[in-house]
Design an enzyme around this catalytic site. Structure first.
Site, PDB file in Angstrom:
ATOM      1  CD  GLU A   9       0.070   6.945   4.365  1.00 43.03           C
ATOM      2  OE1 GLU A   9       1.269   7.226   4.472  1.00 43.03           O
ATOM      3  OE2 GLU A   9      -0.725   7.672   3.749  1.00 43.03           O
TER       4      GLU A   9
ATOM      5  CB  CYS B 100       7.251   5.650   8.667  1.00 41.38           C
ATOM      6  SG  CYS B 100       6.195   6.959   9.290  1.00 41.38           S
TER       7      CYS B 100
HETATM    8  P1  NAD Z   1       3.903  -4.425  10.511  1.00 43.72           P
HETATM    9  O1  NAD Z   1       3.794  -4.458   9.035  1.00 43.72           O
HETATM   10  O2  NAD Z   1       4.627  -5.517  11.186  1.00 43.72           O
HETATM   11  O3  NAD Z   1       2.452  -4.404  11.190  1.00 43.72           O
HETATM   12  C1  NAD Z   1       1.519  -3.384  10.890  1.00 43.72           C
HETATM   13  C2  NAD Z   1       0.127  -3.875  11.230  1.00 43.72           C
HETATM   14  O4  NAD Z   1      -0.240  -4.905  10.316  1.00 43.72           O
HETATM   15  C3  NAD Z   1      -0.012  -4.475  12.622  1.00 43.72           C
HETATM   16  O5  NAD Z   1      -1.224  -4.055  13.185  1.00 43.72           O
HETATM   17  C4  NAD Z   1      -0.027  -5.969  12.340  1.00 43.72           C
HETATM   18  O6  NAD Z   1      -0.690  -6.735  13.321  1.00 43.72           O
HETATM   19  C5  NAD Z   1      -0.765  -6.019  11.036  1.00 43.72           C
HETATM   20  N1  NAD Z   1      -0.546  -7.232  10.244  1.00 43.72           N
HETATM   21  C6  NAD Z   1       0.503  -8.097  10.283  1.00 43.72           C
HETATM   22  N2  NAD Z   1       0.319  -9.078   9.371  1.00 43.72           N
HETATM   23  C7  NAD Z   1      -0.840  -8.820   8.737  1.00 43.72           C
HETATM   24  C8  NAD Z   1      -1.548  -9.472   7.682  1.00 43.72           C
HETATM   25  N3  NAD Z   1      -1.096 -10.577   7.091  1.00 43.72           N
HETATM   26  N4  NAD Z   1      -2.713  -8.896   7.269  1.00 43.72           N
HETATM   27  C9  NAD Z   1      -3.178  -7.763   7.834  1.00 43.72           C
HETATM   28  N5  NAD Z   1      -2.545  -7.117   8.834  1.00 43.72           N
HETATM   29  C10 NAD Z   1      -1.390  -7.643   9.286  1.00 43.72           C
HETATM   30  O7  NAD Z   1       4.511  -3.006  10.862  1.00 43.72           O
HETATM   31  P2  NAD Z   1       4.910  -2.427  12.288  1.00 43.72           P
HETATM   32  O8  NAD Z   1       6.173  -3.095  12.730  1.00 43.72           O
HETATM   33  O9  NAD Z   1       3.744  -2.437  13.177  1.00 43.72           O
HETATM   34  O10 NAD Z   1       5.216  -0.899  11.938  1.00 43.72           O
HETATM   35  C11 NAD Z   1       6.443  -0.465  11.465  1.00 43.72           C
HETATM   36  C12 NAD Z   1       6.385  -0.244   9.976  1.00 43.72           C
HETATM   37  O11 NAD Z   1       5.349   0.694   9.683  1.00 43.72           O
HETATM   38  C13 NAD Z   1       7.646   0.380   9.436  1.00 43.72           C
HETATM   39  O12 NAD Z   1       7.966  -0.203   8.192  1.00 43.72           O
HETATM   40  C14 NAD Z   1       7.274   1.844   9.254  1.00 43.72           C
HETATM   41  O13 NAD Z   1       8.051   2.529   8.302  1.00 43.72           O
HETATM   42  C15 NAD Z   1       5.843   1.726   8.849  1.00 43.72           C
HETATM   43  N6  NAD Z   1       5.111   2.977   9.114  1.00 43.72           N
HETATM   44  C16 NAD Z   1       4.733   3.734   8.050  1.00 43.72           C
HETATM   45  C17 NAD Z   1       4.079   4.949   8.260  1.00 43.72           C
HETATM   46  C18 NAD Z   1       3.665   5.836   7.106  1.00 43.72           C
HETATM   47  O14 NAD Z   1       2.994   6.824   7.335  1.00 43.72           O
HETATM   48  N7  NAD Z   1       4.038   5.521   5.876  1.00 43.72           N
HETATM   49  C19 NAD Z   1       3.789   5.354   9.565  1.00 43.72           C
HETATM   50  C20 NAD Z   1       4.180   4.554  10.626  1.00 43.72           C
HETATM   51  C21 NAD Z   1       4.836   3.343  10.378  1.00 43.72           C
END
Ligand code: NAD
Length: 494
Positions: A239, A273
């Site tokens: 997602e 998102c």
């Molecule tokens: P992010 O990608 O920075 O982090 C998401 C999660 O991934 C965090 O828990 C982070 O600690 C973890 N993470 C970071 N590096 C990682 C790695 N190498 N391996 C595994 N996990 C890792 O995103 P964010 O800033 O927390 O959230 C915002 C983003 O999420 C935006 O792009 C938004 O559009 C998206 N989002 C999508 C949906 C959906 O339903 N499609 C819903 C909410 C947010």
């Protein structure tokens, strides 16, 4: 905001609202993750064997506790990531709708059911059921720290899996709170464990012995998650980010469309998102629409106080992204009819409405995640559809048209479309939610969301010996001749 605490294995959460430390949490190591996953495997059999009804009762009880203590959860969300308390309450309301649906419908969607056999297999009774995968690892974002992870947690648990959850490092307290409430109604075993930490902890979860990863976050991180999971062939639910559009036709209700654009673009400080980031408006109503949007957006103020309609930008690094997008839009010939670069005040960004922004600006092509909108004039709805579909993302879209809403909607390549409203597809519990392209794949919510955390097991039971034994070396030339006739009869006419 997060900082590293003097103790190397702890990190602080700094509230974007107060600027103060509001929590200190362990940075989970690979060993912590492996321990949690091992425990989760140990109890997966117990949770799976409880059956749908008993699990539903526990999940309903969890829902009840969350609902009764919702103000506390809303406060924690507000303080950790900055959204207004009332918006956090709205998030809880939506999340609980899906939790209720998953508990109520898991047996119907996943339980064993008979399916038809065919002429050649008429002697078989056939059935299919959807079994839990075992242990699901969930990795969550901070922008909707309740609604988003619960989309995976509730459905994975209802399907009979145990879960190890790594919440965002910006909102670990919300994750811990949710798991504590579940442990009150499932005191026997830790069916939902939280391991706090940053990307390194998330990465360890991807490399652990989980049976699936449910990831919600940015597209860039999603690619890293897939790379890690590829090593062990661990399946993934992705997602990811979005760049959702809102389309306004010449006969669209301009008041309703402007209201949707302003809420969809600015609420949660644009950190959604499924937020509206691009608006395409029929040229006949463009000026009237922009007037309405600006009039509404002018009344919205970002702030840290209790009365602000939108909060601060949660991640300090995002401010630079928002600035770069506004700068690029204006540099390429766009105009800010409200806000602009001056709208950025520390970690607050005031509403910014941009017009005449070319389609190759990063303000149109990349996820901004700030309270900004580009509003673009289009020749007709063909033009609008083409521009909306040109994005590499494909999460959701809204269309406002009195006569042609459905027709326009069917031409859109996104995971969801709402006609004459904004984002309602995410609120209807029986609908799946997810994207295409760079927005990811797989689905949370609805029947698809339940199946996402299972594997289908097909079963046949022979009711009587076949009059046409095919899978045996005792097959006779007469049967082979009959097969040739049957192949022609059954399929040769087409
Ligand atoms: P992010 O990608 O920075 O982090 C998401 C999660 O991934 C965090 O828990 C982070 O600690 C973890 N993470 C970071 N590096 C990682 C790695 N190498 N391996 C595994 N996990 C890792 O995103 P964010 O800033 O927390 O959230 C915002 C983003 O999420 C935006 O792009 C938004 O559009 C998206 N989002 C999508 C949906 C959906 O339903 N499609 C819903 C909410 C947010």
């Amino acid at each position: 905001m997060i900082t590293t605490s003097p103790a190397a294995d702890m990190f602080d959460v700094i509230s974007p609202v107060t600027g103060r430390v509001v929590g200190t949490h362990p940075r989970g190591s690979a060993d912590d993750i492996d321990d949690a996953v091992r425990r989760a495997h140990e109890v997966a059999g117990w949770w799976g064997a409880l059956g749908f009804d008993a699990r539903a009762r526990r999940l309903d009880a969890w829902r009840g506790i969350i609902a009764r203590r919702a103000p506390e959860l809303a406060e924690l969300t507000h303080i950790e990531m900055g959204k207004p308390r009332a918006d956090a309450m709205l998030e809880i309301a939506m999340a609980l709708e899906h939790l209720a649906w998953s508990a109520k419908n898991a047996a119907r969607v996943l339980g064993r059911r008979a399916v038809r056999s065919s002429l050649l297999t008429a002697n078989q009774s056939a059935s299919v059921e959807y079994l839990p995968l075992g242990v699901v690892g969930v990795i969550g974002p901070w922008n909707y720290p309740i609604f988003t992870p619960l989309g995976s947690l509730s459905f994975a648990l209802a399907a009979g899996n145990t879960v190890v959850y790594k919440p965002s490092e910006y909102t670990p307290g919300v994750g811990v709170w949710l798991a504590q409430r579940l442990s009150e109604v499932v005191p026997e075993h830790p069916v939902l464990q939280v391991v706090t930490g940053d990307g390194s902890t998330g990465s360890a979860l991807c490399r652990s012995a989980v049976n699936k990863i449910g990831f919600t976050g940015s597209t860039a991180t999603g690619k890293k998650v897939m790379t890690a999971c590829a090593e062990t062939l661990t399946p993934v639910l992705m997602e990811c980010g979005g760049k959702d559009a809102l389309i306004v036709d010449a006969d669209g209700d301009l008041e309703a469309a402007a209201d949707a654009a302003v809420w969809g673009g600015l609420s949660n400080a644009g950190q959604t998102c499924l937020g509206v980031e691009r608006v395409y408006v029929h040229e006949e109503v463009f000026d009237a629409f922009v007037d309405r949007v600006v009039t509404r957006a002018r009344t919205i103020r970002a702030g840290s106080g209790g009365n602000a309609q939108i909060g601060p930008i949660t991640m300090p690094t995002q401010i630079d992204v928002i600035r770069r997008h506004i700068d690029d839009a204006i540099g390429k010939g766009g105009r800010a009819v409200l806000g602009g670069l001056d709208a950025i005040e520390g970690n607050l960004v005031q509403p910014t409405i941009l017009v005449d922004v070319p389609e190759d600006s990063v303000a149109v092509t990349e996820e901004t995640f700030g309270p900004t909108l580009t509003v673009t004039r289009v020749r007709d709805m063909d033009d609008a559809v083409e521009r909306a579909n040109a994005s590499r993302y494909g999460l959701g879209l809204s269309v406002f048209s009195r006569r042609r809403g459905d027709e326009i909607a069917t031409r859109i390549r996104t995971g969801a479309v709402s006609v004459n409203s904004y984002v309602m597809y995410a609120a209807v519990p029986s609908l799946p939610l997810g994207g295409v392209g760079d927005s990811g794949f797989g689905r949370v919510h609805g029947a698809d969301g339940l199946r996402e955390f299972t594997f289908p097991r097909a079963m046949t039971r022979q009711r009587f010996p076949s009059i046409l034994p095919l899978t045996t070396f005792r097959r006779t030339p007469r049967i082979d001749a009959l097969v040739r006739v049957l192949v022609r009869l059954l399929h040769g006419r087409h």
